[in-house]
Write an enzyme that holds these catalytic residues in place. Structure first.
Site, short mmCIF file in Angstrom:
data_model
loop_
_atom_site.label_atom_id
_atom_site.label_comp_id
_atom_site.label_asym_id
_atom_site.label_seq_id
_atom_site.Cartn_x
_atom_site.Cartn_y
_atom_site.Cartn_z
N LYS A 123 7.89 71.46 77.24
CA LYS A 123 8.13 72.70 76.77
C LYS A 123 6.71 73.66 76.82
O LYS A 123 5.54 73.03 76.92
CB LYS A 123 8.55 72.92 75.14
CG LYS A 123 9.79 72.16 75.18
CD LYS A 123 10.59 72.68 73.66
CE LYS A 123 11.98 72.01 74.14
NZ LYS A 123 12.75 71.85 72.81
N ARG A 137 13.67 63.46 71.88
CA ARG A 137 14.55 64.02 73.00
C ARG A 137 13.41 64.11 73.94
O ARG A 137 12.44 65.16 73.91
CB ARG A 137 15.18 65.22 72.80
CG ARG A 137 15.80 65.79 73.98
CD ARG A 137 16.64 66.99 73.55
NE ARG A 137 17.50 67.48 74.53
CZ ARG A 137 17.12 68.28 75.74
NH1 ARG A 137 15.93 68.79 75.64
NH2 ARG A 137 17.95 68.54 76.50
#
Ligand code: PT1
Length: 283
Positions: free
Chosen positions: A228, A262
């Site tokens: 991210k 995740r």
């Protein structure tokens, strides 16, 4: 096997992991525009192959998603999303018993995915779509409630909080109450603070530092940080150079009690949280 067993042990589809061991959720994007692995796993064969490799690498769950929710992403129709995810879920289920989560906010997709062989709902909108609470209450499957401020298209335009930790804690209180009132079992609930979803770098860091606050809810915590932009900002690195930073964040999350990580990078994350957990569980 009761629904409660299915959740707390993630023993859906015959899978029986050690309760004290954190789990890796492997990301399987079946979107043509996804920010990582763009288009790479779009064909059915490639998606299946990728899922099986992630299983072999130690993934305990495969997270299948047909709607990109990265910053700036645009919505897709129900039919488009169904067409992307259902064949992939069916193909994985034909070859493997691994628990599959469906990353969706649409009640129609939730239901069709569970019928096709998925076991867990992963909703970045925390069942706020019309009809989603009722569908999940009917299905009686584990559900991950994620926090997001705003919507993907605009969520990174000046996110604002009075106190990011308190506001997200309040959000979980509200959504868990809504779930329980709709008939969803508390044992079926997983929470996720939603890293990168309507949060600045400072918000994301504060949330990770204070992650253990969310243990008070006494439900499993899921964390997704892999690749991210918070890593991009911290490291001044493009997507393909964020692996090691992402591992560090995953370890910090597990150290503070996260149950599920995740990630796109299953093997690396599995090894890192394995050694982290060995130290954590020591007396
Ligand atoms: C997540 C998550 C998710 N993330 C759960 N589901 C994505 N439960 C999709 C960026 O800042 O964290 N938890 N499903 C992917 N979304 C993003 C968000 C991707 C932000 C990238 C960024 O780069």
């Amino acid at each position: 096997m009761s629904d409660a067993d299915c959740v707390s042990q993630f023993s859906c589809a015959g899978y029986r992991p050690d309760l004290n061991f954190p789990k890796v959720m492997g990301v399987l994007n079946v979107t043509p525009d996804s920010f990582s692995d763009a288009g790479q796993f779009y064909s059915l064969d490639e998606a299946l192959e990728r899922a099986l490799v992630m299983e072999a690498d130690g993934a305990a769950i495969i997270d299948v998603g047909g709607e990109s929710t990265r910053p700036g992403a645009t919505p897709v129709s129900v039919d488009e999303e169904l067409g992307r995810v259902i064949p992939v879920i069916e193909a994985i289920r034909k070859e493997s018993l691994i628990p599959i989560s469906i990353d969706t906010s649409k009640p129609e997709v939730m239901e069709a995915a569970i019928i096709a062989g998925a076991n867990i709902i992963n909703d970045v909108r925390a069942l706020q779509a019309h009809g989603a609470l009722d569908v999940v209450a009917q299905l009686q499957v584990p559900v991950c409630l994620m926090h997001m401020q705003g919507m993907p298209g605009t969520m990174q335009i000046q996110p604002k909080y009075h106190s990011v930790v308190d506001e997200i804690r309040f959000f979980f209180q509200q959504r868990m109450m809504a779930c329980i009132n709709a008939g969803i079992l508390r044992e079926n609930i997983i929470i996720d603070p939603g890293f990168g979803f309507g949060k600045t770098l400072k918000h994301n860091i504060k949330l990770l530092k204070n992650l253990s606050v969310f243990l008070d809810f006494d439900v499993p915590i899921l964390v997704g940080v892999s690749r991210k932009s918070m890593l991009g900002m911290l490291l001044d690195a493009p997507i393909e150079k964020r692996l090691h930073g992402g591992i560090a964040l995953a370890v910090l999350a597990v150290w503070q009690g996260a149950s599920i990580i995740r990630t796109h990078d299953v093997k690396e994350t599995f090894d890192a949280i394995h050694v982290c957990n060995a130290v954590k569980q020591s007396s």
